[in-house]
Scaffold this active site. Structure first.
Site, PDB file in Angstrom:
ATOM      1  CB  SER A 106       4.386   2.983   3.525  1.00  0.00           C
ATOM      2  OG  SER A 106       3.914   2.470   4.745  1.00  0.00           O
ATOM      3  CG  ASP A 166      -3.444   3.825   4.403  1.00  0.00           C
ATOM      4  OD1 ASP A 166      -3.303   2.796   5.088  1.00  0.00           O
ATOM      5  OD2 ASP A 166      -2.514   4.374   3.780  1.00  0.00           O
ATOM      6  CG  HIS A 194      -0.759   1.214   3.221  1.00  0.00           C
ATOM      7  ND1 HIS A 194      -0.451   2.434   3.783  1.00  0.00           N
ATOM      8  CD2 HIS A 194       0.395   0.497   3.222  1.00  0.00           C
ATOM      9  CE1 HIS A 194       0.831   2.443   4.119  1.00  0.00           C
ATOM     10  NE2 HIS A 194       1.357   1.285   3.781  1.00  0.00           N
TER      11      HIS A 194
END
Length: 215
Positions: A106, A166, A194
């Protein structure tokens, strides 16, 4: 018989995570390739206000200078704390390196990309770095990073993992990051959200990628 040399991979956690939480979240993936690579984890220098500045909640930079918060969906003209994070990582590499590659999740994946771009522009040096692995990666939306996010990354193999479910970093954003590499990126899509998914069904892909990076 001489043991096969292992790759050394430096890992960058996501927003509101820390080095130890990312170590835990990648445990199963690391176990799959333990014969090929050793992983080390670096902590971002900034604590997060919304989590009462807990040691376990860190950030590489903030996209909102008033709230001192970050969102991958927020177009912004700031990147508060970014240069300090660059220096933190470079110091960690100097003291604990060399490393062969990066792995990021991320915001940590976005940070990896920005480091690679800065190195390609000659702004920093990343000795030994020759590949990168991205989980739920994305291009920074800060205008401060425009010169970096517009750059195509040359001569660097990359592996990109993203989730169809996600809702924080949608798959097209991760695909757009993968498109920035001139060496054709290896892409793995999973049906999760995610997170760093269980990679057992993709063991041969990730192991094959790492084998190719061993001299």
């Amino acid at each position: 018989m001489t043991a096969q040399p292992k790759l050394r991979i430096l890992c960058l956690h996501g927003y509101r995570q820390c080095d130890q939480s990312f170590r835990q979240k990648t445990g199963s993936t690391r176990k799959l390739v333990k014969s090929l690579a050793d992983f080390e984890f670096v902590n971002a220098p900034h604590s997060v206000a919304v989590d009462d500045h807990a040691d376990s909640s860190r950030a590489w930079w903030f996209s909102n200078s008033e709230a001192m918060s970050f969102s991958s969906r927020e177009s912004t003209e700031v990147s508060v704390g970014f240069e300090e994070s660059v220096n933190t990582i470079l110091k960690f590499i100097e003291e604990n390196g060399p490393f062969d590659g990066f792995m990021g999740f991320s915001q940590g994946a976005s940070m990896v990309h920005l480091l690679l771009a800065k190195a390609q522009l000659g702004e920093i040096k990343l000795p030994g770095i020759k590949f990168a692995i991205f989980f739920s990666g994305f291009l920074s939306l800060s205008s401060k990073h425009d010169s970096l996010t517009s750059l195509r990354i040359n001569n660097l193999p990359s592996l990109h993992v993203f989730g169809d479910a996600d809702e924080i970093v949608a798959r097209p954003k991760s695909e757009k990051l993968a498109d920035q590499f001139d060496v054709e990126a290896i892409r793995i899509a999973h049906d999760g959200g995610h997170l760093v998914p269980a990679m057992s069904k993709h063991k041969e892909t990730i192991a094959g990628f790492l084998r190719e990076q061993i001299d």
